[in-house]
Design a protein around this motif. Structure first.
Motif, PDB file in Angstrom:
ATOM      1  N   LEU A 116     -35.836  12.814 -30.059  1.00 41.35           N
ATOM      2  CA  LEU A 116     -35.022  12.657 -31.584  1.00 41.35           C
ATOM      3  C   LEU A 116     -34.455  10.644 -30.713  1.00 41.35           C
ATOM      4  O   LEU A 116     -34.342   9.779 -30.703  1.00 41.35           O
ATOM      5  CB  LEU A 116     -34.454  12.462 -32.683  1.00 41.35           C
ATOM      6  CG  LEU A 116     -35.256  13.702 -33.519  1.00 41.35           C
ATOM      7  CD1 LEU A 116     -34.388  14.770 -34.037  1.00 41.35           C
ATOM      8  CD2 LEU A 116     -36.213  12.368 -33.999  1.00 41.35           C
ATOM      9  N   TRP A 117     -33.488  11.196 -29.856  1.00 40.93           N
ATOM     10  CA  TRP A 117     -32.896  10.476 -29.252  1.00 40.93           C
ATOM     11  C   TRP A 117     -33.235   9.509 -28.457  1.00 40.93           C
ATOM     12  O   TRP A 117     -33.455   8.513 -28.403  1.00 40.93           O
ATOM     13  CB  TRP A 117     -32.093  11.297 -28.257  1.00 40.93           C
ATOM     14  CG  TRP A 117     -30.826  10.356 -27.401  1.00 40.93           C
ATOM     15  CD1 TRP A 117     -29.618   9.431 -26.880  1.00 40.93           C
ATOM     16  CD2 TRP A 117     -31.485   9.685 -25.797  1.00 40.93           C
ATOM     17  NE1 TRP A 117     -29.262   8.685 -26.103  1.00 40.93           N
ATOM     18  CE2 TRP A 117     -30.505   9.014 -25.170  1.00 40.93           C
ATOM     19  CE3 TRP A 117     -32.328  10.222 -24.825  1.00 40.93           C
ATOM     20  CZ2 TRP A 117     -30.399   8.134 -23.901  1.00 40.93           C
ATOM     21  CZ3 TRP A 117     -32.278   9.843 -23.775  1.00 40.93           C
ATOM     22  CH2 TRP A 117     -31.336   9.178 -23.533  1.00 40.93           C
ATOM     23  N   LEU A 118     -34.957   9.888 -27.821  1.00 41.78           N
ATOM     24  CA  LEU A 118     -35.516   9.146 -26.610  1.00 41.78           C
ATOM     25  C   LEU A 118     -35.830   8.353 -27.067  1.00 41.78           C
ATOM     26  O   LEU A 118     -36.394   6.856 -26.839  1.00 41.78           O
ATOM     27  CB  LEU A 118     -36.184  10.390 -26.068  1.00 41.78           C
ATOM     28  CG  LEU A 118     -37.259   9.484 -25.057  1.00 41.78           C
ATOM     29  CD1 LEU A 118     -36.379   8.676 -23.742  1.00 41.78           C
ATOM     30  CD2 LEU A 118     -38.245  10.761 -24.741  1.00 41.78           C
ATOM     31  N   MET A 119     -36.616   8.660 -28.425  1.00 43.52           N
ATOM     32  CA  MET A 119     -37.251   7.794 -29.036  1.00 43.52           C
ATOM     33  C   MET A 119     -35.977   6.171 -29.697  1.00 43.52           C
ATOM     34  O   MET A 119     -37.253   5.474 -29.871  1.00 43.52           O
ATOM     35  CB  MET A 119     -37.510   8.213 -30.720  1.00 43.52           C
ATOM     36  CG  MET A 119     -38.976   9.390 -30.830  1.00 43.52           C
ATOM     37  SD  MET A 119     -39.203  10.483 -32.370  1.00 43.52           S
ATOM     38  CE  MET A 119     -39.038  11.296 -31.754  1.00 43.52           C
ATOM     39  N   THR A 120     -35.132   6.709 -30.152  1.00 47.30           N
ATOM     40  CA  THR A 120     -34.305   5.249 -30.226  1.00 47.30           C
ATOM     41  C   THR A 120     -34.422   4.817 -28.995  1.00 47.30           C
ATOM     42  O   THR A 120     -33.598   3.570 -29.546  1.00 47.30           O
ATOM     43  CB  THR A 120     -32.776   5.747 -30.409  1.00 47.30           C
ATOM     44  OG1 THR A 120     -32.282   6.492 -29.761  1.00 47.30           O
ATOM     45  CG2 THR A 120     -32.823   7.454 -31.884  1.00 47.30           C
ATOM     46  N   GLN A 121     -34.451   5.042 -27.916  1.00 48.65           N
ATOM     47  CA  GLN A 121     -34.136   4.148 -26.171  1.00 48.65           C
ATOM     48  C   GLN A 121     -35.007   3.705 -26.356  1.00 48.65           C
ATOM     49  O   GLN A 121     -35.381   1.918 -25.518  1.00 48.65           O
ATOM     50  CB  GLN A 121     -33.750   4.914 -25.210  1.00 48.65           C
ATOM     51  CG  GLN A 121     -32.559   5.989 -25.845  1.00 48.65           C
ATOM     52  CD  GLN A 121     -31.302   5.390 -25.909  1.00 48.65           C
ATOM     53  OE1 GLN A 121     -30.961   4.268 -25.285  1.00 48.65           O
ATOM     54  NE2 GLN A 121     -30.340   5.746 -26.989  1.00 48.65           N
ATOM     55  N   LEU A 122     -36.319   4.215 -26.637  1.00 48.83           N
ATOM     56  CA  LEU A 122     -38.248   3.493 -25.712  1.00 48.83           C
ATOM     57  C   LEU A 122     -38.255   2.439 -27.239  1.00 48.83           C
ATOM     58  O   LEU A 122     -39.574   1.796 -26.618  1.00 48.83           O
ATOM     59  CB  LEU A 122     -38.693   4.979 -25.364  1.00 48.83           C
ATOM     60  CG  LEU A 122     -38.771   5.924 -25.365  1.00 48.83           C
ATOM     61  CD1 LEU A 122     -39.629   6.823 -24.701  1.00 48.83           C
ATOM     62  CD2 LEU A 122     -38.458   5.056 -23.873  1.00 48.83           C
ATOM     63  N   CYS A 123     -37.788   2.295 -28.297  1.00 50.15           N
ATOM     64  CA  CYS A 123     -38.947   1.867 -29.289  1.00 50.15           C
ATOM     65  C   CYS A 123     -37.391   0.404 -30.205  1.00 50.15           C
ATOM     66  O   CYS A 123     -36.013   0.960 -29.793  1.00 50.15           O
ATOM     67  CB  CYS A 123     -39.577   2.877 -30.891  1.00 50.15           C
ATOM     68  SG  CYS A 123     -40.450   4.221 -30.049  1.00 50.15           S
ATOM     69  N   ASP A 124     -38.507  -0.610 -30.773  1.00 53.83           N
ATOM     70  CA  ASP A 124     -37.372  -1.451 -30.749  1.00 53.83           C
ATOM     71  C   ASP A 124     -37.008  -1.190 -32.605  1.00 53.83           C
ATOM     72  O   ASP A 124     -35.821  -1.543 -32.733  1.00 53.83           O
ATOM     73  CB  ASP A 124     -38.048  -2.463 -30.832  1.00 53.83           C
ATOM     74  CG  ASP A 124     -38.602  -2.847 -30.007  1.00 53.83           C
ATOM     75  OD1 ASP A 124     -37.429  -3.021 -28.896  1.00 53.83           O
ATOM     76  OD2 ASP A 124     -39.889  -3.642 -30.098  1.00 53.83           O
TER      77      ASP A 124
END
Length: 155
Positions: free
Chosen positions: A99-107
């Motif tokens: 979940l944290w990674l998704m916040t970093q990868l997507c606008d």
């Protein structure tokens, strides 16, 4: 480019077909390189969460308009909430930071409860920053002007 009506696929154990479909749709939308890889990785993390923690079933919806490509990943459990997203990357583990990674990868990254379950929305800006006026900023954001303080990220 005009808005499309999107695609809708069930989430099941056949992850390679799902990734291939997502890849094809993103390329048709004009995504390439690191931005494409970011979207594929973030979506893979969301789909794995559905299979492992969200009841094992769900759906993936993808659509685009002139400015954004949006992917919704919905589970059937409905237990996932924004409070499950860590503010910083968890340490001391090789798992548990999807979940944290998704916040970093997507606008844009959102989680909400809907009738069908929990929905993770991943959105990527399709407008390519100009070589002179924009740059990729921190946490997957896009800055319109290198001197501009705010970003367009909503995570």
């Amino acid at each position: 480019m005009t808005a499309d009506h999107g695609q809708h696929w069930p989430i099941d154990e056949d992850l390679s077909t799902l990734r291939e479909r997502l890849h094809d749709q993103a390329v048709q939308a004009g995504m390439r390189g690191e931005r494409l890889d970011d979207l594929l990785l973030a979506t893979n993390e969301a789909v794995i969460n559905v299979l492992e923690h969200g009841g094992g079933k769900g759906t993936l919806d993808i659509w685009r308009n002139e400015t954004h490509l949006t992917v919704d990943v919905t589970d059937t459990m409905g237990l996932l909430g924004r409070e499950h997203v860590p503010a910083q990357r968890p340490t001391g583990t090789v798992r548990g930071f999807g979940l944290w990674l998704m916040t970093q990868l997507c606008d844009e990254f959102t989680i909400e409860q809907i009738t069908e379950g929990s929905r993770v929305r991943l959105r990527m800006d399709l407008r390519v920053p100009s070589p002179h006026g924009g740059s990729r900023g921190p946490a997957g954001s896009v800055r319109e002007d290198p001197g501009q303080e705010g970003t367009q990220s909503s995570h």
